[in-house]
Design an enzyme around this catalytic site. Structure first.
Site, short mmCIF file in Angstrom:
data_model
loop_
_atom_site.label_atom_id
_atom_site.label_comp_id
_atom_site.label_asym_id
_atom_site.label_seq_id
_atom_site.Cartn_x
_atom_site.Cartn_y
_atom_site.Cartn_z
N GLU A 61 -12.53 2.43 4.37
CA GLU A 61 -11.57 2.76 5.41
C GLU A 61 -11.59 4.27 5.66
OE1 GLU A 61 -7.10 1.33 6.62
OE2 GLU A 61 -7.32 2.46 4.76
N GLU B 297 0.82 -1.21 0.00
CA GLU B 297 0.00 0.00 0.00
C GLU B 297 0.85 1.26 0.00
OE1 GLU B 297 -3.67 2.04 2.54
OE2 GLU B 297 -2.54 0.34 3.38
#
Length: 260
Positions: free
Chosen positions: A240, A143
């Protein structure tokens, strides 16, 4: 077809962790993700997944001491053995929970180490983890994170991630594309998602500024959801974000986007 999963580290946090699975299912989610499962027994988490018919979509490899501000150890030369042990632990949990994908957080680059060594450590660790996870039938993603929220984070752009992926040379290493982080770092969201569709295997969302739910900021999520469907993205999208008020009060965007 857009598939949304609830990030239980950000949503339904008004409730204890084990109760968030029921809350996510009641809100219409069919999958869940979260930062880490390791504080809980894998069997007790699996019970919650089964009881509420939820798919375990993703969690992160162990990332150091989160409470002390650590955000990953994969780029730290002095913690390679700890990283390798974390890969083994993640595999143990994934086999019980049923998820076939885990995320690697590079971490904050240590300031007392040459950048080239930090880079090489990250590449070496990704080579180790991608091979170990592939043998277990688990995909590895990495990520990119913005340096406004996490100053000094090592992996920050799509271009950097693609370069590292080529250097790692593994067919089991892909990208986790967080729309919020990438809006801050590079923009050009739709074009990047389309051009890198083959290597983006997980997407996360939040609006900017504030990292709140879609509709609270500048990102055109109505367009992006249609775009992801149009280009054929078939993975999950993790929600998220930090609810602007409470999780329940902020779920109206799901209906407005006709997603749940």
């Amino acid at each position: 077809m857009t598939r949304l999963c609830a990030n239980l580290s950000m949503l339904f946090t008004e409730q204890p962790f084990q109760q968030r699975f029921a809350a996510a299912a009641n809100a219409g989610f069919t999958g869940v993700e979260y930062l880490f499962p390791y504080e809980f027994g894998s069997a007790e988490i699996k019970t919650q997944l089964d009881e509420h018919d939820l798919t375990q979509v993703l969690f992160n490899l162990p990332a150091g001491d989160w409470s002390k501000g650590e955000r990953g150890i994969a780029c730290h030369p002095d913690r390679v053995e700890e990283f390798k042990a974390g890969v083994d632990l993640a595999i143990e949990y994934a086999k019980v929970l049923g998820n076939t994908q885990v995320n690697c957080l590079a971490g904050i680059s240590p300031t007392d180490t040459e950048l080239a060594r930090v880079h090489d450590t990250f590449v070496d660790n990704l080579q180790y983890a991608s091979a170990k996870l592939e043998a277990a039938g688990i995909r590895l993603v990495m990520e990119m994170i913005n340096t406004r929220d996490i100053p000094g984070f090592f992996l920050t752009t799509t271009a950097q991630a693609l370069e590292i992926r080529e250097q790692v040379g593994s067919s089991n290493l892909f990208l986790q594309y967080d729309i919020y982080h990438m809006q801050i770092m590079e923009g050009d969201l739709a074009r990047t998602l389309e051009n890198q569709l083959a290597v983006i295997k997980h997407v996360q969302l939040a609006d900017n500024p504030g990292r709140h739910e879609p509709g609270t900021g500048e990102i055109n999520y109505h367009f992006l959801f249609e775009h992801l469907n149009r280009i054929g993205y078939d993975g999950w999208i993790g929600c998220e974000y930090k609810p602007l008020t409470t999780t329940e009060a902020g779920l109206g965007w799901l209906a407005s986007h006709k997603l749940i």
